[in-house]
Design an enzyme around this catalytic site. Structure first.
Site, PDB file in Angstrom:
ATOM      1  N   GLY A   9       0.820  -1.212   0.000  1.00 25.15           N
ATOM      2  CA  GLY A   9       0.000   0.000   0.000  1.00 25.15           C
ATOM      3  C   GLY A   9       0.852   1.258   0.000  1.00 25.15           C
ATOM      4  O   GLY A   9       0.578   2.209   0.741  1.00 25.15           O
ATOM      5  N   VAL A  61      -2.703  -7.315  -2.758  1.00 23.67           N
ATOM      6  CA  VAL A  61      -2.201  -8.090  -1.618  1.00 23.67           C
ATOM      7  C   VAL A  61      -3.099  -9.263  -1.256  1.00 23.67           C
ATOM      8  O   VAL A  61      -2.704 -10.122  -0.467  1.00 23.67           O
ATOM      9  CB  VAL A  61      -1.988  -7.207  -0.362  1.00 23.67           C
ATOM     10  CG1 VAL A  61      -0.905  -6.181  -0.593  1.00 23.67           C
ATOM     11  CG2 VAL A  61      -3.298  -6.548   0.076  1.00 23.67           C
ATOM     12  N   ASN A  87       1.027  -2.396   5.346  1.00 24.03           N
ATOM     13  CA  ASN A  87       0.265  -1.157   5.465  1.00 24.03           C
ATOM     14  C   ASN A  87      -1.017  -1.144   4.639  1.00 24.03           C
ATOM     15  O   ASN A  87      -1.941  -0.403   4.955  1.00 24.03           O
ATOM     16  CB  ASN A  87       1.158   0.013   5.029  1.00 24.03           C
ATOM     17  CG  ASN A  87       0.379   1.292   4.844  1.00 24.03           C
ATOM     18  OD1 ASN A  87      -0.103   1.893   5.796  1.00 24.03           O
ATOM     19  ND2 ASN A  87       0.219   1.707   3.586  1.00 24.03           N
ATOM     20  N   SER A 140      -4.808  -0.275  14.041  1.00 26.11           N
ATOM     21  CA  SER A 140      -5.611   0.928  14.247  1.00 26.11           C
ATOM     22  C   SER A 140      -6.118   0.952  15.684  1.00 26.11           C
ATOM     23  O   SER A 140      -6.215  -0.096  16.341  1.00 26.11           O
ATOM     24  CB  SER A 140      -6.814   0.936  13.295  1.00 26.11           C
ATOM     25  OG  SER A 140      -7.766   1.918  13.662  1.00 26.11           O
ATOM     26  N   TYR A 153     -14.057  -3.388   9.867  1.00 25.78           N
ATOM     27  CA  TYR A 153     -12.770  -2.698   9.983  1.00 25.78           C
ATOM     28  C   TYR A 153     -12.129  -3.005  11.337  1.00 25.78           C
ATOM     29  O   TYR A 153     -10.947  -3.336  11.424  1.00 25.78           O
ATOM     30  CB  TYR A 153     -12.981  -1.198   9.814  1.00 25.78           C
ATOM     31  CG  TYR A 153     -11.690  -0.397   9.808  1.00 25.78           C
ATOM     32  CD1 TYR A 153     -10.880  -0.383   8.687  1.00 25.78           C
ATOM     33  CD2 TYR A 153     -11.290   0.333  10.923  1.00 25.78           C
ATOM     34  CE1 TYR A 153      -9.694   0.338   8.669  1.00 25.78           C
ATOM     35  CE2 TYR A 153     -10.113   1.053  10.920  1.00 25.78           C
ATOM     36  CZ  TYR A 153      -9.316   1.056   9.787  1.00 25.78           C
ATOM     37  OH  TYR A 153      -8.141   1.759   9.781  1.00 25.78           O
ATOM     38  N   ALA A 155     -12.669  -5.578  13.304  1.00 28.13           N
ATOM     39  CA  ALA A 155     -12.280  -6.984  13.365  1.00 28.13           C
ATOM     40  C   ALA A 155     -10.981  -7.233  12.603  1.00 28.13           C
ATOM     41  O   ALA A 155     -10.112  -7.981  13.054  1.00 28.13           O
ATOM     42  CB  ALA A 155     -13.393  -7.862  12.804  1.00 28.13           C
ATOM     43  N   LYS A 157      -8.551  -5.081  11.991  1.00 29.71           N
ATOM     44  CA  LYS A 157      -7.413  -4.459  12.670  1.00 29.71           C
ATOM     45  C   LYS A 157      -7.091  -5.156  13.993  1.00 29.71           C
ATOM     46  O   LYS A 157      -5.928  -5.215  14.398  1.00 29.71           O
ATOM     47  CB  LYS A 157      -7.690  -2.969  12.890  1.00 29.71           C
ATOM     48  CG  LYS A 157      -7.780  -2.155  11.598  1.00 29.71           C
ATOM     49  CD  LYS A 157      -6.491  -2.231  10.790  1.00 29.71           C
ATOM     50  CE  LYS A 157      -6.506  -1.323   9.583  1.00 29.71           C
ATOM     51  NZ  LYS A 157      -5.221  -1.345   8.839  1.00 29.71           N
TER      52      LYS A 157
END
Length: 241
Positions: A9, A61, A87, A140, A153, A155, A157
């Site tokens: 990323g 990815v 990332n 995060s 999101y 879950a 992270k």
């Protein structure tokens, strides 16, 4: 000894800032991107103008064959890789559980979590035995307290944190450390103005983070050889209760 890094990323806000910072420190950098070829070429040019070496790979990815091809080429051309920064990440289309469909859930988990697994699996063979080798996963604040960007999101992270803790133990015998950075909201261009303002109001510092502030945290975790299995919070004071 000159260091070599691989960043997924690389054209996103945090990714780009990390590529530039590592290059400024004399580290050769390879990065992946998904679609913006013009931005990738400009980033390579920016690094080379500063006297650095930079490789760009268009790679998804979530696809083993694509990230594996990038790893083989970068690892071969660099003669090994010292640092991996996982990332690459996305936000979901919806934030409320009842509005999140299966496709959106799968996409967020695939990029944010599976992507880290695939990149690590493909890059690790080029890291083993290299003194000071380290992986940093970009998680995060949502991975620790749930956040506000949706359960998919959060879950994904949180999964990256568990991934980090396990790698920090398993990879020790290979000479590879693993850490994570857990940013609060970052001004990466992924947020609309309404969301950005809402997140700004949640910050004790009255603003969201700049990508360069996360990049400096990543650099610290990469270079400090006595840090392993740690999560560095960079959230402006939004600590968990």
């Amino acid at each position: 000894m000159r260091r070599r890094a691989f960043i997924t990323g690389g054209t996103g806000g945090i990714g780009q800032a990390t590529v530039l910072l590592l290059a400024e420190k004399g580290i050769d950098v390879a990065f992946t991107y998904t679609s913006n070829e013009e931005k990738a070429k400009q980033l390579v040019s920016d690094v080379e103008k500063r006297g650095g070496s930079c490789l760009a790979y268009r790679a998804d990815v979530t696809r083993m064959e694509e990230i594996a091809a990038a790893a083989v080429d970068a690892g071969g051309r660099f003669g090994g890789i010292d640092y991996l920064v996982n990332n690459a990440g996305v936000l979901g289309k919806a934030t409320l559980l009842l509005d999140i469909d299966e496709t959106d859930w799968d996409h967020v988990l695939s990029v944010n979590l599976k992507g880290g697994f695939l990149a690590t699996k493909c890059i690790l063979p080029y890291m083993m035995g290299r003194e000071g080798a380290c992986i940093v996963n970009v998680s995060s604040i949502a991975g620790k307290n749930g956040g506000t960007m949706g359960v998919h999101y959060a879950a994904s992270k949180a999964g990256l944190l568990g991934f980090t803790f396990h790698l920090a133990q398993e990879l020790l015998n290979l000479g590879v450390r693993a850490n994570a950075v857990a940013p609060g909201p970052v001004d990466t261009g992924m947020l609309d103005s309404e969301t950005r303002e809402r997140l700004r109001e949640l910050s004790p510092l009255g603003r969201i983070a700049y990508p360069a502030e996360i990049a400096t945290a990543i650099l610290f975790l990469l270079e400090n050889r006595y840090v392993n299995g740690e999560v560095l919070d960079v959230n402006g004071g939004r600590y968990m209760d």
